[in-house]
Motif scaffolding. Structure first.
Motif, PDB file in Angstrom:
ATOM      1  N   ASN A  36       0.819  -1.207   0.000  1.00 34.30           N
ATOM      2  CA  ASN A  36       0.000   0.000   0.000  1.00 34.30           C
ATOM      3  C   ASN A  36       0.858   1.263   0.000  1.00 34.30           C
ATOM      4  O   ASN A  36       0.437   2.297  -0.506  1.00 34.30           O
ATOM      5  CB  ASN A  36      -0.950   0.007   1.198  1.00 34.30           C
ATOM      6  CG  ASN A  36      -2.246  -0.721   0.917  1.00 34.30           C
ATOM      7  OD1 ASN A  36      -3.221  -0.127   0.481  1.00 34.30           O
ATOM      8  ND2 ASN A  36      -2.265  -2.027   1.153  1.00 34.30           N
ATOM      9  N   ALA A  37       2.051   1.171   0.577  1.00 31.36           N
ATOM     10  CA  ALA A  37       2.970   2.308   0.524  1.00 31.36           C
ATOM     11  C   ALA A  37       3.462   2.523  -0.901  1.00 31.36           C
ATOM     12  O   ALA A  37       3.632   3.657  -1.359  1.00 31.36           O
ATOM     13  CB  ALA A  37       4.148   2.075   1.464  1.00 31.36           C
ATOM     14  N   ALA A  61       6.011   2.434  12.393  1.00 31.63           N
ATOM     15  CA  ALA A  61       7.322   2.119  11.822  1.00 31.63           C
ATOM     16  C   ALA A  61       7.314   2.303  10.312  1.00 31.63           C
ATOM     17  O   ALA A  61       8.292   2.768   9.722  1.00 31.63           O
ATOM     18  CB  ALA A  61       7.720   0.688  12.181  1.00 31.63           C
ATOM     19  N   LEU A  62       6.203   1.944   9.667  1.00 30.29           N
ATOM     20  CA  LEU A  62       6.096   2.124   8.216  1.00 30.29           C
ATOM     21  C   LEU A  62       6.148   3.601   7.854  1.00 30.29           C
ATOM     22  O   LEU A  62       6.867   3.998   6.925  1.00 30.29           O
ATOM     23  CB  LEU A  62       4.785   1.519   7.705  1.00 30.29           C
ATOM     24  CG  LEU A  62       4.493   1.759   6.222  1.00 30.29           C
ATOM     25  CD1 LEU A  62       5.435   0.925   5.358  1.00 30.29           C
ATOM     26  CD2 LEU A  62       3.046   1.451   5.887  1.00 30.29           C
ATOM     27  N   ALA A  63       5.398   4.435   8.559  1.00 32.01           N
ATOM     28  CA  ALA A  63       5.383   5.874   8.271  1.00 32.01           C
ATOM     29  C   ALA A  63       6.776   6.465   8.421  1.00 32.01           C
ATOM     30  O   ALA A  63       7.203   7.305   7.618  1.00 32.01           O
ATOM     31  CB  ALA A  63       4.390   6.583   9.192  1.00 32.01           C
ATOM     32  N   ASP A  64       7.510   6.025   9.433  1.00 28.41           N
ATOM     33  CA  ASP A  64       8.860   6.532   9.666  1.00 28.41           C
ATOM     34  C   ASP A  64       9.818   6.088   8.568  1.00 28.41           C
ATOM     35  O   ASP A  64      10.792   6.765   8.263  1.00 28.41           O
ATOM     36  CB  ASP A  64       9.362   6.043  11.032  1.00 28.41           C
ATOM     37  CG  ASP A  64      10.701   6.648  11.405  1.00 28.41           C
ATOM     38  OD1 ASP A  64      10.748   7.874  11.626  1.00 28.41           O
ATOM     39  OD2 ASP A  64      11.703   5.906  11.455  1.00 28.41           O
ATOM     40  N   LEU A  65       9.525   4.954   7.952  1.00 25.39           N
ATOM     41  CA  LEU A  65      10.393   4.371   6.929  1.00 25.39           C
ATOM     42  C   LEU A  65      10.266   5.078   5.579  1.00 25.39           C
ATOM     43  O   LEU A  65      11.226   5.113   4.795  1.00 25.39           O
ATOM     44  CB  LEU A  65      10.041   2.889   6.776  1.00 25.39           C
ATOM     45  CG  LEU A  65      10.837   2.040   5.799  1.00 25.39           C
ATOM     46  CD1 LEU A  65      12.242   1.812   6.327  1.00 25.39           C
ATOM     47  CD2 LEU A  65      10.129   0.707   5.579  1.00 25.39           C
ATOM     48  N   LEU A  66       9.100   5.630   5.293  1.00 19.74           N
ATOM     49  CA  LEU A  66       8.818   6.173   3.970  1.00 19.74           C
ATOM     50  C   LEU A  66       9.649   7.425   3.675  1.00 19.74           C
ATOM     51  O   LEU A  66       9.950   8.206   4.584  1.00 19.74           O
ATOM     52  CB  LEU A  66       7.332   6.501   3.845  1.00 19.74           C
ATOM     53  CG  LEU A  66       6.385   5.307   3.953  1.00 19.74           C
ATOM     54  CD1 LEU A  66       4.943   5.770   3.904  1.00 19.74           C
ATOM     55  CD2 LEU A  66       6.656   4.300   2.843  1.00 19.74           C
ATOM     56  N   PRO A  67      10.009   7.616   2.395  1.00 19.93           N
ATOM     57  CA  PRO A  67      10.786   8.810   2.010  1.00 19.93           C
ATOM     58  C   PRO A  67      10.014  10.089   2.308  1.00 19.93           C
ATOM     59  O   PRO A  67       8.786  10.100   2.337  1.00 19.93           O
ATOM     60  CB  PRO A  67      10.988   8.631   0.499  1.00 19.93           C
ATOM     61  CG  PRO A  67      10.726   7.183   0.218  1.00 19.93           C
ATOM     62  CD  PRO A  67       9.728   6.741   1.241  1.00 19.93           C
ATOM     63  N   GLU A  68      10.743  11.184   2.526  1.00 26.43           N
ATOM     64  CA  GLU A  68      10.095  12.467   2.763  1.00 26.43           C
ATOM     65  C   GLU A  68       9.319  12.911   1.528  1.00 26.43           C
ATOM     66  O   GLU A  68       9.627  12.502   0.406  1.00 26.43           O
ATOM     67  CB  GLU A  68      11.147  13.532   3.111  1.00 26.43           C
ATOM     68  CG  GLU A  68      11.803  13.339   4.461  1.00 26.43           C
ATOM     69  CD  GLU A  68      12.762  14.479   4.790  1.00 26.43           C
ATOM     70  OE1 GLU A  68      13.313  15.084   3.835  1.00 26.43           O
ATOM     71  OE2 GLU A  68      12.957  14.767   5.983  1.00 26.43           O
ATOM     72  N   ILE A  69       8.304  13.729   1.749  1.00 31.07           N
ATOM     73  CA  ILE A  69       7.543  14.291   0.632  1.00 31.07           C
ATOM     74  C   ILE A  69       7.731  15.805   0.618  1.00 31.07           C
ATOM     75  O   ILE A  69       8.001  16.425   1.657  1.00 31.07           O
ATOM     76  CB  ILE A  69       6.040  13.953   0.736  1.00 31.07           C
ATOM     77  CG1 ILE A  69       5.434  14.478   2.058  1.00 31.07           C
ATOM     78  CG2 ILE A  69       5.819  12.459   0.598  1.00 31.07           C
ATOM     79  CD1 ILE A  69       3.931  14.328   2.150  1.00 31.07           C
ATOM     80  N   GLU A  70       7.581  16.385  -0.563  1.00 26.40           N
ATOM     81  CA  GLU A  70       7.716  17.835  -0.707  1.00 26.40           C
ATOM     82  C   GLU A  70       6.330  18.460  -0.735  1.00 26.40           C
ATOM     83  O   GLU A  70       5.466  18.032  -1.503  1.00 26.40           O
ATOM     84  CB  GLU A  70       8.470  18.167  -1.988  1.00 26.40           C
ATOM     85  CG  GLU A  70       8.817  19.650  -2.115  1.00 26.40           C
ATOM     86  CD  GLU A  70       9.704  19.932  -3.325  1.00 26.40           C
ATOM     87  OE1 GLU A  70      10.872  20.311  -3.131  1.00 26.40           O
ATOM     88  OE2 GLU A  70       9.207  19.753  -4.458  1.00 26.40           O
ATOM     89  N   ILE A  71       6.128  19.472   0.099  1.00 26.14           N
ATOM     90  CA  ILE A  71       4.837  20.150   0.185  1.00 26.14           C
ATOM     91  C   ILE A  71       5.034  21.650  -0.022  1.00 26.14           C
ATOM     92  O   ILE A  71       6.155  22.162   0.062  1.00 26.14           O
ATOM     93  CB  ILE A  71       4.142  19.901   1.543  1.00 26.14           C
ATOM     94  CG1 ILE A  71       4.939  20.582   2.670  1.00 26.14           C
ATOM     95  CG2 ILE A  71       3.993  18.417   1.812  1.00 26.14           C
ATOM     96  CD1 ILE A  71       4.221  20.650   3.992  1.00 26.14           C
ATOM     97  N   VAL A  72       3.935  22.344  -0.282  1.00 27.10           N
ATOM     98  CA  VAL A  72       3.970  23.806  -0.314  1.00 27.10           C
ATOM     99  C   VAL A  72       4.126  24.294   1.120  1.00 27.10           C
ATOM    100  O   VAL A  72       3.346  23.917   2.004  1.00 27.10           O
ATOM    101  CB  VAL A  72       2.685  24.375  -0.939  1.00 27.10           C
ATOM    102  CG1 VAL A  72       2.663  25.897  -0.835  1.00 27.10           C
ATOM    103  CG2 VAL A  72       2.566  23.935  -2.390  1.00 27.10           C
ATOM    104  N   ALA A  73       5.136  25.090   1.366  1.00 32.28           N
ATOM    105  CA  ALA A  73       5.436  25.546   2.722  1.00 32.28           C
ATOM    106  C   ALA A  73       4.240  26.256   3.340  1.00 32.28           C
ATOM    107  O   ALA A  73       3.642  27.147   2.733  1.00 32.28           O
ATOM    108  CB  ALA A  73       6.651  26.473   2.696  1.00 32.28           C
ATOM    109  N   GLY A  74       3.894  25.814   4.550  1.00 31.71           N
ATOM    110  CA  GLY A  74       2.815  26.464   5.294  1.00 31.71           C
ATOM    111  C   GLY A  74       1.421  26.031   4.919  1.00 31.71           C
ATOM    112  O   GLY A  74       0.451  26.498   5.524  1.00 31.71           O
ATOM    113  N   ASP A  75       1.287  25.142   3.931  1.00 31.54           N
ATOM    114  CA  ASP A  75      -0.054  24.706   3.513  1.00 31.54           C
ATOM    115  C   ASP A  75      -0.587  23.650   4.480  1.00 31.54           C
ATOM    116  O   ASP A  75       0.094  22.654   4.747  1.00 31.54           O
ATOM    117  CB  ASP A  75       0.000  24.128   2.102  1.00 31.54           C
ATOM    118  CG  ASP A  75      -1.372  23.699   1.615  1.00 31.54           C
ATOM    119  OD1 ASP A  75      -2.199  24.590   1.353  1.00 31.54           O
ATOM    120  OD2 ASP A  75      -1.615  22.483   1.513  1.00 31.54           O
ATOM    121  N   PRO A  76      -1.792  23.843   5.025  1.00 31.14           N
ATOM    122  CA  PRO A  76      -2.319  22.888   6.012  1.00 31.14           C
ATOM    123  C   PRO A  76      -2.763  21.557   5.421  1.00 31.14           C
ATOM    124  O   PRO A  76      -3.073  20.633   6.155  1.00 31.14           O
ATOM    125  CB  PRO A  76      -3.517  23.630   6.615  1.00 31.14           C
ATOM    126  CG  PRO A  76      -3.964  24.562   5.526  1.00 31.14           C
ATOM    127  CD  PRO A  76      -2.715  24.971   4.816  1.00 31.14           C
TER     128      PRO A  76
END
Length: 363
Positions: A36-37, A61-76
């Motif tokens: 699913n990841a 543990a799965l969430a911690d394992l996943l690569p970082e994602i890029e977001i719009v800064a400050g977007d909720p």
């Protein structure tokens, strides 16, 4: 305004979680979560079984394992800066007003993992509209809820079988559509809500509707480990982690990095994975012979088979891929009567063996 990327300060140390690669046993649960990841469109996982079997630990543990994602800064809403399907309406409007060649500032974050409290209200989950602000200023002001925080991440619902049916339907509809819509007093606001929905529950503590089970892409059953040696190993590992989380994490740093890279490569490879027409026909034959209602079983099996092929760095699905994922994709779809128990997977394995001409696995 030109593009800029920011990262969280290194001195703001994240909370250390138990490493995914250190978890002993529960192979079906780990496989379903990894698939699913790789492809969130599989539709999430329902984890059924005993308390104290590491469900919450494995999901964090799965969430911690996943690569970082890029977001719009400050977007909720964790909006993407370049994918329109993952943008909120506000970000779309901001982009439309930017000069040619300009982009929004971005930030990198860990994949969000949101726990849904059992007593959460619909407003807490979906968010609320500020009617006074909307009337006074003419803007659609939304106070974001848990679905906003979970966008592009993981939403974990423990004891999902004890949630109010209406709230469960809201979660499932958002997970399926990828959007959360909040309406009040004739005002409607929506935002992207694409997340991997993971539910857990103990059937002995509350009934699970067949309609609810069918909405989850995959289902796994977890049981308390009976092997004394494995139980000792699990207890010792947990004790070591609790005594020295930093040191325990360091020991698993290399396998964690390898698995994280493997997931990232699988996500990239997934669009190129193929599955032969004859194999797709055989998958649908299995679903038809098992009298699976609807086509979700067919769709999820195809997606899961492609995901496991990508995970194992292959460009084509094999019969073995189908055999491994089909019980996880279909076993929870066989129950027609709420009073029936969920199939252990044997019926699915038997049907797969008959259709594909395989030998049933030894007990």
């Amino acid at each position: 305004m030109t593009a800029a990327s920011v990262s969280a300060p290194t001195n703001l140390r994240r909370r250390i979680v138990f490493p995914f690669t250190a978890i002993v046993g529960q192979e079906d649960m780990k496989l379903a979560l990894l698939l699913n990841a790789i492809d969130p469109k599989i539709g999430g996982v329902m984890i059924l079984g005993d308390r104290g079997t590491g469900k919450s630990t494995t999901i964090r543990a799965l969430a911690d394992l996943l690569p970082e994602i890029e977001i719009v800064a400050g977007d909720p809403y964790n909006s993407s800066a370049d994918d329109p399907d993952l943008m909120s309406d506000e970000i779309r409007e901001q982009l439309a007003q930017l000069p040619a060649g300009a982009t929004l500032a971005t930030a990198k974050i860990k994949v969000p993992m949101v726990d849904l409290p059992l007593g959460a209200t619909e407003d807490r989950v979906c968010g609320t509209i500020d009617i006074e602000k909307a009337l006074a200023e003419g803007v659609k002001a939304l106070e974001p809820g848990l679905l906003a925080r979970a966008n592009r991440g993981i939403l974990y619902v423990d004891e999902v079988n004890l949630l109010d049916d209406h709230l469960v339907d809201v979660l499932l509809d958002s997970a399926a559509s990828g959007w959360n819509v909040v309406e009040r007093e004739g005002i409607s606001v929506r935002h992207p809500a694409r997340f991997v929905l993971i539910g857990s529950g103990n059937p002995e503590e509350g009934e699970l509707r067949p309609q609810l089970l069918d909405r989850f892409g995959m289902s796994v059953e977890v049981r308390t480990e009976r092997d004394p040696e494995l139980r000792v190993q699990i207890v010792e590992q947990r004790s070591e982690f609790d005594a020295d989380p930093q040191g325990f994490e360091t020991r698993y740093q290399e396998p964690q990095a390898l698995l994280s890279d493997r997931l990232a490569l699988a996500q990239q490879r997934l669009p190129d994975v193929s599955i032969e027409y004859d194999m797709r026909v055989q998958i649908s034959r299995v679903c038809a012979e098992l009298d699976v209602d609807g086509l979700r079983g067919d769709i999820v099996t195809n997606r899961a088979a492609k995901a496991i092929a990508a995970y194992e760095q292959r460009d084509a699905v094999t019969v073995d891929d189908v055999r491994r994922v089909m019980p996880l994709c279909l076993r929870h779809r066989l129950r027609k009567d709420p009073l029936e128990t969920i199939d252990s997977g044997y019926k699915v394995e038997k049907a797969v063996a008959e259709v594909f001409g395989l030998q049933l696995p030894a007990d």
